[in-house]
Structures are given as C-alpha cells and as structure tokens.
Design a protein around this motif. Structure first.
Motif, PDB file in Angstrom:
ATOM      1  N   LEU A   1       0.855  -1.190   0.000  1.00 44.57           N
ATOM      2  CA  LEU A   1       0.000   0.000   0.000  1.00 44.57           C
ATOM      3  C   LEU A   1       0.887   1.234   0.000  1.00 44.57           C
ATOM      4  CD1 LEU A   1      -2.699  -1.090   2.625  1.00 44.57           C
ATOM      5  CD2 LEU A   1      -2.651  -1.503   0.155  1.00 44.57           C
ATOM      6  N   ALA A   2       0.790   2.009  -1.094  1.00 38.87           N
ATOM      7  CA  ALA A   2       1.654   3.176  -1.279  1.00 38.87           C
ATOM      8  C   ALA A   2       0.857   4.453  -1.068  1.00 38.87           C
ATOM      9  CB  ALA A   2       2.267   3.163  -2.679  1.00 38.87           C
ATOM     10  N   GLY A   3       1.426   5.398  -0.328  1.00 36.81           N
ATOM     11  CA  GLY A   3       0.772   6.668  -0.058  1.00 36.81           C
ATOM     12  C   GLY A   3       1.487   7.831  -0.711  1.00 36.81           C
ATOM     13  N   ALA A   4       0.825   8.978  -0.726  1.00 37.10           N
ATOM     14  CA  ALA A   4       1.395  10.166  -1.365  1.00 37.10           C
ATOM     15  C   ALA A   4       2.604  10.698  -0.621  1.00 37.10           C
ATOM     16  CB  ALA A   4       0.330  11.258  -1.475  1.00 37.10           C
ATOM     17  N   ASP A   5       2.861  10.222   0.596  1.00 39.53           N
ATOM     18  CA  ASP A   5       4.032  10.658   1.357  1.00 39.53           C
ATOM     19  C   ASP A   5       5.289   9.881   0.987  1.00 39.53           C
ATOM     20  OD1 ASP A   5       3.264   8.224   2.392  1.00 39.53           O
ATOM     21  OD2 ASP A   5       3.062   8.913   4.474  1.00 39.53           O
ATOM     22  N   GLY A   6       5.195   8.991   0.004  1.00 40.00           N
ATOM     23  CA  GLY A   6       6.352   8.214  -0.410  1.00 40.00           C
ATOM     24  C   GLY A   6       6.598   6.986   0.432  1.00 40.00           C
ATOM     25  N   VAL A   7       5.666   6.675   1.328  1.00 34.80           N
ATOM     26  CA  VAL A   7       5.815   5.509   2.200  1.00 34.80           C
ATOM     27  C   VAL A   7       5.077   4.327   1.585  1.00 34.80           C
ATOM     28  CG1 VAL A   7       5.291   4.523   4.467  1.00 34.80           C
ATOM     29  CG2 VAL A   7       6.118   6.887   4.275  1.00 34.80           C
TER      30      VAL A   7
ATOM     31  N   VAL B   1      11.892  -1.274  -3.578  1.00 34.96           N
ATOM     32  CA  VAL B   1      11.081  -0.344  -4.362  1.00 34.96           C
ATOM     33  C   VAL B   1      11.814   0.993  -4.462  1.00 34.96           C
ATOM     34  CG1 VAL B   1       9.784   0.453  -2.338  1.00 34.96           C
ATOM     35  CG2 VAL B   1       8.803   0.732  -4.621  1.00 34.96           C
ATOM     36  N   GLY B   2      11.810   1.583  -5.641  1.00 32.18           N
ATOM     37  CA  GLY B   2      12.345   2.927  -5.824  1.00 32.18           C
ATOM     38  C   GLY B   2      13.754   3.124  -5.310  1.00 32.18           C
ATOM     39  N   GLY B   3      14.610   2.127  -5.490  1.00 30.85           N
ATOM     40  CA  GLY B   3      15.991   2.244  -5.038  1.00 30.85           C
ATOM     41  C   GLY B   3      16.191   1.996  -3.562  1.00 30.85           C
ATOM     42  N   THR B   4      15.147   1.609  -2.844  1.00 32.64           N
ATOM     43  CA  THR B   4      15.258   1.296  -1.417  1.00 32.64           C
ATOM     44  C   THR B   4      15.024  -0.187  -1.209  1.00 32.64           C
ATOM     45  OG1 THR B   4      12.915   1.572  -0.827  1.00 32.64           O
ATOM     46  CG2 THR B   4      14.278   3.573  -0.941  1.00 32.64           C
TER      47      THR B   4
ATOM     48  N   VAL C   1      10.423   6.079   0.019  1.00 29.13           N
ATOM     49  CA  VAL C   1      11.052   6.448  -1.249  1.00 29.13           C
ATOM     50  C   VAL C   1      11.264   7.953  -1.263  1.00 29.13           C
ATOM     51  CG1 VAL C   1      10.837   6.437  -3.754  1.00 29.13           C
ATOM     52  CG2 VAL C   1       9.967   4.501  -2.405  1.00 29.13           C
ATOM     53  N   PRO C   2      12.505   8.412  -1.327  1.00 26.69           N
ATOM     54  CA  PRO C   2      12.742   9.868  -1.310  1.00 26.69           C
ATOM     55  C   PRO C   2      12.302  10.526  -2.613  1.00 26.69           C
ATOM     56  CG  PRO C   2      14.786   8.669  -1.679  1.00 26.69           C
ATOM     57  CD  PRO C   2      13.754   7.630  -1.384  1.00 26.69           C
ATOM     58  N   ALA C   3      11.837  11.768  -2.510  1.00 25.48           N
ATOM     59  CA  ALA C   3      11.444  12.578  -3.673  1.00 25.48           C
ATOM     60  C   ALA C   3      10.533  11.794  -4.612  1.00 25.48           C
ATOM     61  CB  ALA C   3      12.686  13.074  -4.408  1.00 25.48           C
ATOM     62  N   VAL C   4       9.536  11.157  -4.040  1.00 24.68           N
ATOM     63  CA  VAL C   4       8.669  10.284  -4.827  1.00 24.68           C
ATOM     64  C   VAL C   4       7.845  11.107  -5.828  1.00 24.68           C
ATOM     65  CG1 VAL C   4       6.665  10.361  -3.276  1.00 24.68           C
ATOM     66  CG2 VAL C   4       7.111   8.307  -4.641  1.00 24.68           C
TER      67      VAL C   4
ATOM     68  N   GLN D   1       1.642   9.417 -14.659  1.00 24.29           N
ATOM     69  CA  GLN D   1       1.324   8.142 -14.007  1.00 24.29           C
ATOM     70  C   GLN D   1       2.602   7.329 -13.737  1.00 24.29           C
ATOM     71  OE1 GLN D   1      -0.524   8.894 -17.154  1.00 24.29           O
ATOM     72  NE2 GLN D   1      -1.745  10.129 -15.749  1.00 24.29           N
ATOM     73  N   PRO D   2       3.528   7.861 -12.939  1.00 27.52           N
ATOM     74  CA  PRO D   2       4.738   7.089 -12.627  1.00 27.52           C
ATOM     75  C   PRO D   2       4.394   5.854 -11.797  1.00 27.52           C
ATOM     76  CG  PRO D   2       4.595   9.019 -11.225  1.00 27.52           C
ATOM     77  CD  PRO D   2       3.494   9.152 -12.227  1.00 27.52           C
ATOM     78  N   LEU D   3       4.955   4.733 -12.170  1.00 26.41           N
ATOM     79  CA  LEU D   3       4.746   3.475 -11.457  1.00 26.41           C
ATOM     80  C   LEU D   3       6.091   2.926 -11.013  1.00 26.41           C
ATOM     81  CD1 LEU D   3       2.083   1.898 -13.834  1.00 26.41           C
ATOM     82  CD2 LEU D   3       1.668   2.933 -11.589  1.00 26.41           C
ATOM     83  N   TYR D   4       6.115   2.366  -9.822  1.00 29.72           N
ATOM     84  CA  TYR D   4       7.344   1.862  -9.211  1.00 29.72           C
ATOM     85  C   TYR D   4       7.272   0.343  -9.094  1.00 29.72           C
ATOM     86  CZ  TYR D   4       8.556   6.659  -7.831  1.00 29.72           C
ATOM     87  OH  TYR D   4       8.868   7.992  -7.831  1.00 29.72           O
ATOM     88  N   ASP D   5       8.322  -0.309  -9.581  1.00 33.28           N
ATOM     89  CA  ASP D   5       8.410  -1.758  -9.439  1.00 33.28           C
ATOM     90  C   ASP D   5       8.640  -2.129  -7.977  1.00 33.28           C
ATOM     91  OD1 ASP D   5       8.115  -2.273 -12.186  1.00 33.28           O
ATOM     92  OD2 ASP D   5      10.253  -1.952 -12.528  1.00 33.28           O
ATOM     93  N   VAL D   6       7.916  -3.145  -7.535  1.00 32.22           N
ATOM     94  CA  VAL D   6       8.087  -3.681  -6.180  1.00 32.22           C
ATOM     95  C   VAL D   6       8.468  -5.145  -6.301  1.00 32.22           C
ATOM     96  CG1 VAL D   6       6.992  -4.144  -3.957  1.00 32.22           C
ATOM     97  CG2 VAL D   6       6.359  -2.094  -5.262  1.00 32.22           C
TER      98      VAL D   6
END
Length: 811
Positions: A206-212, A235-238, A257-260, A271-276
């Motif tokens: 579950l991804a939120g707008a805060d980058g968490v 995810v996102g380099g983390t 994820v920093p600077a998401v 519509q950026p999507l991040y691989d998990v």
C-alpha cells in the motif's frame, strides 16, 4: 530449508486437457465423448473449437445451446511429476467456474462453489512420482443454481435464472444486454506448487502520497519449519528486510522512497509506477505501485450530500463509463484486448471506469493498463440487482472472495472506490422485495458491515461506498438526486430524454440510452430476411424488455420515424448519441454542484442492440463520438435557465481558459447571418461559469429556419436549435463530398452550402474492417470537414446509407 517449485498445468504449460459431458441434456453422442480442451478456458469455447456447436452469438443459436448450462462437465488431464525433495505439494486453482469436485488419482481433494476466488488443495502424498490423473467435474451452472434455490429458498432477483444463489458472474446467466451462456470450466491458471519451510501466500503493498510503502506479506509455514526466514522488499531504489521466526503469519515492511513522483489520473498529471519486488528464499512476488492518496467527500452541505472524489488532495470531475466483462466468454480476453478497450475510454476523454457488480473482478491486465493510462477504477463487489442470503454457506464464500479481491487489487494506483453492490439497496426499498423476503436478511449485512470492515482492514487507503446508487444516509432514499450517487433510468424506460434536465444530481453513476451496433456488426449475426427491427433474430440480439419499442418511442419529437431499415439504424444510433450528450451537457452545466457522470456503458460482450458506446466488434458507435465531444476538457453548452438561454462553460484543466466567444444566429437553409454577438470569457482552472445570451441572438424571427452557432476562438463549439428536428427546415442538397485515396484508406471531405447537421460516415458498410476517425459533425454554410478512413479501398462515391445526416432524414 526453504524452497518452492512450480509445475504449470495449463495448456500453455504443456498439459493436455479434455472435456466431456457426463450427464444432462447434451445431444446424442456427446455424453462420455472427450474433446480437446484449452485451460484456462470454458466449455463453450472448447465445444466451439471442436466443431461440436455453432457460434453461440450467431443468429438464434443462443437458445439452442442452453442445454450446456444444465449439463455436468468433466475436465481431465494426465501429467507426469518428478519428486523434487520438497516437503509439501499443493494444487493451486486460481479460478474454477463454479460448482466443482476436484479429484487427483481417484481421491477427492475438495469441492468448490465460487468463481470469484482461488482454491488451494494439499496434495502431499496424493501426488505421485510418475503419471497422475487430475479430474475436475463441474455441475451445470443453471442446474446448480436451481438446486441451491430448492435447498435454501428463493431470493428476489432480476432476469430469468437465480444467479444470486451462487457466487458466479451474474451476467453469465443472461442480462438485458448479454446472452444466456452460463459457462463452466477452469477459467484461470492452475498449477502444482511444491515447497518446503515457508512460502509467500499474498502480498499487499500500500503506497501513499508521502512516499511511504507499507508492504504486508502473508506467510504460510510447514509444520516442521524450524529456520528463520528473511523477507525483503525493494522499491524505488530502497530495500528493507525482516527476519521472521517460524509460524509468523504476516511480515510488515516499510520503505520510504525519497522525492517520490506522485501518480495522477489522466488530465491531472503523470502516471509514474514503481516496481516492487518481494523475495523470500526461492519465492518471489513482483508488481507495481503508484504513490497517491484518494478520498471521497460525502459530508453534508447546504445542497444535500456531495460525492467528490479527490486524488492527492485535488478534486476530480469524473468523466466515466461503466464496464462490463468485455466478452461473454471471458477467457478469450488478454492484455491486448483489454488495452484496446481501455484506450476507447482514454480516447473519449474519460478518466474513470466502473467495474460493475454483475461481472467479475477483472484480470491483472485490466488494472495494470488502467494504472498505466491514468484511468481511475471504481470497483463493485460482485452483487447486482438481487437479494442475497447472509447465511451459510454463502456468507463464508462472500467473505473469502472479498478478502482475496481486496488483497489482490489494493496495490493498484488506479483503484479509487470500493462499492458494496449495484442497485440492491435501491431494490430493497422500491422493487417489492420485502414481501417475499418475509424479514430474512437480504445483503445489507454485507454492504453495511462485512465489506466495509474488510476494506478498512486490508485497504484503508481506498474509499468505500455501500452501494450504487447510495445517499450515504440510511434514512434517505438511496436514489435521491440531492444526495450521493444516483442512477437515472426513468429516461430510456419511461420518459423522454429531456427529463434529464429535471434532475440536479450530485453525481450520476449510471444512466444510459440504447442504440444498435454498427451495421456490419449487426448483420454479421442477424440474418432476418428482410431485415426488420422486430425480426426474429433481431429480437434475439435485443435483450432489453420492449427494447426496440423503446427505441421507437424514444425518438419522440426529436427525429422522424424511419421509412426503412437503413433509416431505423441511423435514427436510433443518432438518438442514442443525442440523449446521452443532452444529459452530460446538463450535468456539466451544474458544476460544481455536479461532480461527475458515469455513463452506462462503454463496451459490449457480444453483438447486440445495447447502451454501449463501442459495440461487440470494437466499432465505435456515434455515441462514442458524442461522448468524446461532451467529455472534452473544455466544454461549451447552451442551456435554458429560467426562460432564458445561457452559455455554460466548464474548464476541466489546470490552466485558465480565456477565449472570445462568438454567438451567431444563422439561417438553416442558406449562408445568411441574421445576428452576431461576441464576448470574452475567462474561466479559472477546474471551474465553470454561466453567461447570459443577449436578446439579439436568442430571439428568432423564424424558429424553424434559424439556429445558433456558439464558437470559441479556440475552436470549442456548441449549437442551439429553436425547434426539434421534425420541425426544422434543412436543405436537402446542403453539402457535397469528395473522395481522396490515401495510404491505407481514403479521405472523404464534405463541404456545406447550408446547415449540414450531424454528418456521419459508416465505412463498415463497405468493408467491415474499415474505421473512421470522426462522426456527428455539424457544418455551417461554407465550412468543410474531412473524414479519415482506414482499412478499405476507396469507393467511387459515398452516399446514403454510407454518408448520413439529419438533412437526408428530413428530405
């Protein structure tokens, strides 16, 4: 030791399957005779591929094949398995449709009763090294539903069959737009999983707008597991890892994820999507997420109860459509077919699809494409137009499927609303259910208690609505236009489409009007001679009660009656487009009181006369082109307000709309300009204004021979007519057409010498594969428009019925 190996049992995995009729009203010679089967698949498609049945969609074949839904079917395969040293083996069936008994090597593993969930059977010790035989026997779904009704009692429902007795796709039993082709089969992948120690059971990121990103990983262990396991989420380099002890059923890992980059619906951002990636020894899960927040505001205000959907804190005006299963035989769908159909929504300017409750929880392909293209998804739980038992065994199945669906779909950035049901609360209030129910629970416990609790537990970031329509207050009629969401169905069923203007809806989640499919689509399956709206096969492909009578009645004073089948086809398609455009223009003129419209419906699941904008062969009907116009980011529309005419302008973009608007009163039969006024408008982003029109242009000296053209300097245009088309004077020779061959098609350029109203080109009448880029084009004298056609050899000329307009109906 932790280990997992997978053995594919689908046809693509190399397994050879057969299907045979076991018992029931199958034709002579079919009982006990095996034919080749495709897995995933359905018995209808297998019988069709084997030449055992004709095309169920063609002519009146549908009724001749109803026996399939009353016959018991056995799917069978033999496969060789090599022992791999793992401690446990499971048979995993992602989708069995529906009432089935599963047997491996003569030993019954279990029974199923739910198309909408997966099943896992422990086959340790039953699976043997060497040859194995797997048999899955399905009850005929119609017979099974009737047997369940006889056992537990009858519950009110629409349509013929008691679909609400089973957890199976309701529309599969027939609907007022779909065929009665109740299917059986292994409709989603099936495999053997061999494992030791621990495995991943499910992943809920579950991804939120805060980058968490909070990732919930459900684990299952063998009884003898003794070693700790390490779960890693990237995810996102983390990357985050957790060591979990044996027996731990859930691991929760948090990545920041920093600077998401935030995910937005189309028209509001990218519509950026991040691989998990989630790993656990040999086991792994991959998926994509988008970081966003979605809310729905239903707090009461001075006008009633709003329904405002916001993404990342920004309100979204919903321009949407309802989505039904894209083929009556859903196993024929794939990633490409989903993308093509969803692009129909994108190209029409839509930003939301509602997955309707009489269908299915769609495949990952559907939601993945919506994630990529920025189409919000309103997801119904699968209850539609019926009362449902809240007792066992149905209740446990409902809970199991809901938990699995929410777990599977919650990761998708596009998922915007969970909705408890379609029309069931309305049905209880108004459709006469209370007498036959006699006080029995009817589903309210699901919609008001069980489902919202499951959503709150498993997907708290996604809003929940108890139903559609719903007023968000149990003491208010569920279909009150002042509150929440509403469905407008008196238009089409009972009253003229001008009734849309009598409503001031906060949000319309269903409304629609019928029209036939493209001519080539219709005539590919309807073979009446002569072709007639009330022909035998035509009525097979018109499922709505008195549907073609309503098409005729719906013309009202708007359009003339038809003189032949070609006119019937054109006028009813045109009237469908007119009706829906009329409604949407009215709704948008009410902004911000109204915050969205979801038309019924985008797509068809077979060739049929229906409410769809795109027909069963993928051809965009005139309605689709009307939707593209009224769902545009910027809309001008002329509306009556208290005995005066106004121009309502809705700017659904992030930038100010400044333009000069010219209003011209013109002659319908020539090029004379009778009056002209110009004024400037400036509309802030995501705003609307209403401008009164001066008397000089709105007062016609001859209403039958005059009209208003409203044109922004940027090309946005609207029209107003003082009388209905049946009274309008239009020139019969108002335009000429020229044809220019192009690479892969041809252009048809139409030039008007007088008002040419609602020009439409139907190249599929010449070549079923031909497509056109535009439709319903109105030209004033001196204007031209070019239709671009692909997929056909250029004809020498185009005329009625290939090139149509209102002019040719009146002359």
């Amino acid at each position: 030791m932790t280990s997992l190996k997978t053995f594919d049992l689908t046809t693509d995995g190399g397994a050879a399957w057969t299907v045979q009729a076991v018992e029931g009203p199958a034709p002579d010679g079919l009982i006990g005779r095996a034919v080749a089967a495709t897995v995933p698949g359905e018995v209808h498609t297998d019988l069709l591929a084997a030449g055992e049945i004709p095309d169920p969609f063609d002519g009146d074949n549908e009724s001749a094949l109803h026996w399939i839904g009353r016959t018991r079917w056995s799917f069978r395969t033999t496969f060789s398995w090599v022992a791999d040293g793992n401690e446990r083996q499971d048979l995993v069936a992602e989708g069995l449709d529906t009432v089935a008994t599963v047997t491996l090597n003569g030993q019954e593993l279990g029974r199923t009763a739910n198309q909408h969930r997966s099943y896992r059977f422990d086959v340790t010790g039953v699976l043997v090294a060497g040859d194995n035989e797997l048999v899955i026997e399905f009850e005929g779904p119609v017979a099974a539903a009737e047997a369940e009704r006889a056992k537990v009692g009858s519950w009110p429902h629409t349509n013929l069959h008691p679909y609400n007795e089973l957890r199976k796709m309701a529309s599969n039993f027939g609907w007022d737009w779909g065929p009665d082709v109740a299917t059986a089969g292994i409709w989603r992948p099936i495999r053997i999983e061999s494992w030791s120690g621990v495995r991943i059971d499910s992943v809920r990121p579950l991804a939120g707008a805060d980058g968490v990103l909070n990732t919930f990983v459900s684990l299952v262990w063998t009884d003898t597991a003794a070693e700790y396991a390490t779960v890693t989420v990237e995810v996102g380099g983390t990357a985050q890892s957790a060591s979990v002890k044996p027996g731990t059923d859930t691991a929760v890992l948090t990545n920041r994820v920093p600077a998401v980059d935030l995910w937005w619906p189309r028209g509001y951002g990218e519509q950026p999507l991040y691989d998990v990636t989630v790993t656990l020894a040999d086991d792994a899960w991959t998926g994509r997420v988008g970081f966003r927040d979605i809310t729905v505001n239903v707090a009461p205000d001075n006008d009633g109860t709003p329904f405002v959907l916001s993404v990342n804190g920004k309100p979204v005006y919903v321009r949407g459509a309802n989505w039904i299963p894209d083929d009556a035989f859903v196993t024929r769908l794939n990633a490409d077919t989903y993308r093509t159909s969803i692009e129909d929504a994108v190209d029409a300017g839509m930003n939301l699809l509602r997955v309707w409750g009489g269908g299915i929880y769609e495949s990952e392909d559907f939601y993945d494409v919506c994630d990529e293209l920025g189409i919000l998804v309103w997801q119904d739980f699968l209850f539609a137009c019926a009362a449902y038992s809240e007792d066992e065994p149905l209740r446990s199945e409902v809970e199991a499927e809901a938990r699995e669906a929410v777990t599977r779909l919650s990761r998708h950035a596009s998922l915007a609303v969970w909705n408890g049901n379609n029309e069931n609360i309305w049905g209880y209030v108004e459709w006469g259910w209370r007498v036959p129910l006699a006080g029995r629970p009817w589903g309210a416990g699901y919609y008001l208690d069980l489902l919202p609790k499951i959503v709150a537990e498993l997907d708290p970031r996604t809003p929940y609505s108890a139903g559609s329509p719903y007023s968000f207050d149990q003491f208010i009629h569920p279909n009150d236009d002042r509150h929440g969401t509403m469905h407008i169905w008196d238009v089409w069923n009972q009253v003229d489409y001008t009734t849309y203007r009598k409503y001031k809806p906060r949000f319309v989640s269903e409304f629609g009007f019928q029209g036939p499919p493209a001519w080539s689509t219709l005539t590919s399956v309807v073979h009446d001679s002569p072709l007639d709206p009330y022909g035998e096969q035509m009525l097979v492909h018109q499922k709505a009660f008195e549907g073609n009578l309503k098409l005729e009645r719906g013309l009202g004073d708007h359009l003339p009656g038809w003189k032949d089948i070609d006119d019937w086809h054109w006028t009813t398609q045109l009237n469908q487009a007119r009706a829906i455009a009329y409604g949407i223009e009215h709704f948008r003129s009410l902004f911000p009181l109204n915050t969205g419209a979801v038309v019924w419906q985008l797509n068809d699941n077979w060739p049929v006369v229906s409410w769809a904008a795109v027909d069963g062969h993928g051809i965009r009907k005139p309605l689709w082109y009307a939707l593209k116009r009224v769902y545009a980011d910027r809309l001008l529309t002329v509306q009556p307000r208290e005995d005066q005419l106004v121009v309502a302008a809705h700017n659904d973009t992030d930038s100010t709309w400044s333009t000069e608007v010219t209003v011209t009163r013109r002659s319908t039969v020539g090029d004379e300009v009778l009056a002209r006024e110009t004024f400037a408008i400036e509309i802030a982003a995501r705003s609307a204004i209403v401008s009164e029109l001066p008397e000089s242009v709105v007062v016609a000296s001859n209403p039958r021979a005059e009209y208003l053209e409203v044109r922004g300097a940027d090309g946005v245009t609207a029209y107003w007519y003082f009388v209905e088309d049946t009274e309008l004077q239009l020139a019969g020779n108002a335009y000429t057409a020229t044809i220019t061959p192009t690479e892969g098609g041809y252009d048809v350029t139409v030039t008007a010498t007088a008002l040419a109203k609602d020009l439409a080109l139907f190249p599929d009448r010449l070549d079923a594969a031909a497509r056109v880029d535009s439709s319903l084009i109105t030209l004033s004298a001196g204007e031209s428009h070019t239709f671009h056609v692909t997929g056909a050899i250029a004809p020498d000329e185009v005329a009625v019925p290939v090139l149509r307009s209102v002019n040719d109906l009146l002359n």
